[in-house]
Design an enzyme around this catalytic site. Structure first.
Site, PDB file in Angstrom:
ATOM      1  N   LYS A  54       0.850  -1.201   0.000  1.00  0.00           N
ATOM      2  CA  LYS A  54       0.000   0.000   0.000  1.00  0.00           C
ATOM      3  C   LYS A  54       0.884   1.250   0.000  1.00  0.00           C
ATOM      4  O   LYS A  54       0.594   2.238  -0.673  1.00  0.00           O
ATOM      5  CB  LYS A  54      -0.945  -0.007   1.206  1.00  0.00           C
ATOM      6  CG  LYS A  54      -2.045  -1.066   1.072  1.00  0.00           C
ATOM      7  CD  LYS A  54      -2.809  -1.276   2.367  1.00  0.00           C
ATOM      8  CE  LYS A  54      -3.644  -2.547   2.309  1.00  0.00           C
ATOM      9  NZ  LYS A  54      -4.220  -2.922   3.608  1.00  0.00           N
ATOM     10  N   GLN A  98      -3.833  -1.985  10.178  1.00  0.00           N
ATOM     11  CA  GLN A  98      -3.769  -3.273   9.475  1.00  0.00           C
ATOM     12  C   GLN A  98      -4.289  -4.395  10.373  1.00  0.00           C
ATOM     13  O   GLN A  98      -3.871  -4.522  11.527  1.00  0.00           O
ATOM     14  CB  GLN A  98      -2.315  -3.544   9.034  1.00  0.00           C
ATOM     15  CG  GLN A  98      -2.157  -4.781   8.188  1.00  0.00           C
ATOM     16  CD  GLN A  98      -2.929  -4.720   6.858  1.00  0.00           C
ATOM     17  OE1 GLN A  98      -2.905  -3.713   6.164  1.00  0.00           O
ATOM     18  NE2 GLN A  98      -3.627  -5.796   6.520  1.00  0.00           N
ATOM     19  N   ASP A 121     -10.031   2.752   5.240  1.00  0.00           N
ATOM     20  CA  ASP A 121     -10.370   1.335   5.095  1.00  0.00           C
ATOM     21  C   ASP A 121     -11.881   1.117   5.239  1.00  0.00           C
ATOM     22  O   ASP A 121     -12.388   0.033   4.967  1.00  0.00           O
ATOM     23  CB  ASP A 121      -9.639   0.497   6.157  1.00  0.00           C
ATOM     24  CG  ASP A 121      -8.510  -0.325   5.544  1.00  0.00           C
ATOM     25  OD1 ASP A 121      -8.454  -0.411   4.302  1.00  0.00           O
ATOM     26  OD2 ASP A 121      -7.698  -0.879   6.304  1.00  0.00           O
TER      27      ASP A 121
END
Ligand code: NAD
Length: 294
Positions: A54, A98, A121
């Site tokens: 990413k 994450q 996200d």
């Protein structure tokens, strides 16, 4: 019928180029480059790879990024305080925690600490709730990537019967909400199948568009899809082999057995995966625009 493969890698590259052009313009107009901050807790190898990819994608479009690596024994209170300082930092456009987190930590509480305007996200309760209401702000990257893949492959979604296999918060549930949303790029009839579904084959055979996110190699084969269906394989599974790496990546679909039955299908790797990364970058640009009031 000859099955066409959807090249997610190529489509994601085009999207990244479009984003790079937008970032360029954004900076030329006097704004600060969008910045993504990623938080990793513990030393999960896959998490390191995902975050590195990413970060690279951010660099490739002219965005900046940093990774905050935290010890696996960190308390929820300390982790919340790290996120709050990122919330308050005007130099940070998007925040990504994450997953997975250590099981001593309440994931929902942590994700919901992220400012909704920086939740790139889209996994906080607020973001998921907004999606469910049909008023999405940030949509999780994988569902967003799947929809984009369908649109850019000229697949008409409204009116279609979409069957989703898997009910995770990360993929199955949000893609069901997104594609059934009242919208010109939604309006599908969605059936959500899962581990307790009786006679999966009977359900998957009804799909015009079949989206599989179960994490089980070869769960779907040619006998389970209808002629001309569009098959989107989200699964990423490691299978041991004799290669140098010692493993290969496969999806949830036995691709060989659906060839010539499906009209379109995504390969693994090179299908949904690259789109997920492109959508994290896209969401970060959107966050920067909101933050810097463009
Ligand atoms: P998960 O592991 O949280 O959940 C799996 C889901 O599959 C569950 O909801 C379960 O009900 C369902 N399921 C399990 N067995 C089933 C069966 N026999 N029949 C029907 N349904 C069944 O799922 P996840 O986090 O959504 O991940 C699913 C897969 O997608 C994994 O392989 C993961 O690595 C992959 N993934 C890929 C991307 C990407 O960018 N390509 C992103 C996220 C996840």
């Amino acid at each position: 019928m000859e099955t066409k493969l959807i090249n997610g890698k190529a489509i994601a590259k085009i999207i990244r180029q479009e984003i790079a052009n937008e970032v360029d313009l954004f900076i030329q107009n006097g704004h600060v480059a969008p910045h993504l901050s990623a938080v990793i807790v513990g030393d999960d190898a896959a998490s390191q790879v995902y975050v590195r990819n990413k970060g690279r994608a951010c660099e490739s479009v002219g965005m900046t990024h940093n990774t905050i690596q935290l010890d696996k024994d960190i308390s929820s209170k300390e982790l919340i305080s790290v996120i709050q300082s990122l919330n308050n930092d005007m130099g940070v456009s998007g925040i990504l925690v994450q997953l997975p987190l250590p099981n001593t930590i309440d994931v929902s509480e942590i994700l919901s600490t992220i400012d909704i305007n920086k939740d790139v996200d889209g996994l906080s309760n607020n973001s998921l709730g907004a999606l469910l209401k049909g008023e999405p702000h940030f949509v999780p990257a994988t569902p967003l990537g799947i929809r984009e893949l369908l649109i850019r492959s000229d697949i008409i979604i409204p009116g279609k019967h979409v069957v989703v296999v898997g009910r995770s918060m990360l993929v199955g549930k949000p893609i069901s909400a997104l594609l059934s949303m009242k919208s010109k790029i939604g309006d599908a009839t969605v059936t959500l199948a899962h581990s307790a579904t009786l006679d999966l084959k009977k359900i998957t055979k009804l799909a015009d568009i079949l989206i599989i996110a179960a994490g089980i190699p070869n769960l779907i084969d040619g006998s389970m899809i209808k002629d001309g269906a569009v098959v989107v394989d989200v699964g990423i599974n490691r299978i041991d082999d004799n290669s140098e790496k010692g493993y290969k990546l496969v999806g949830d679909v036995d691709l060989d057995s659906i060839v010539s039955i499906a009209s379109l299908a995504t390969p693994v790797p090179g299908g949904v995966g690259p789109m997920t990364i492109a959508m994290v970058v896209s969401n970060t640009l959107k966050a920067a625009k909101t933050l810097q009031s463009v």
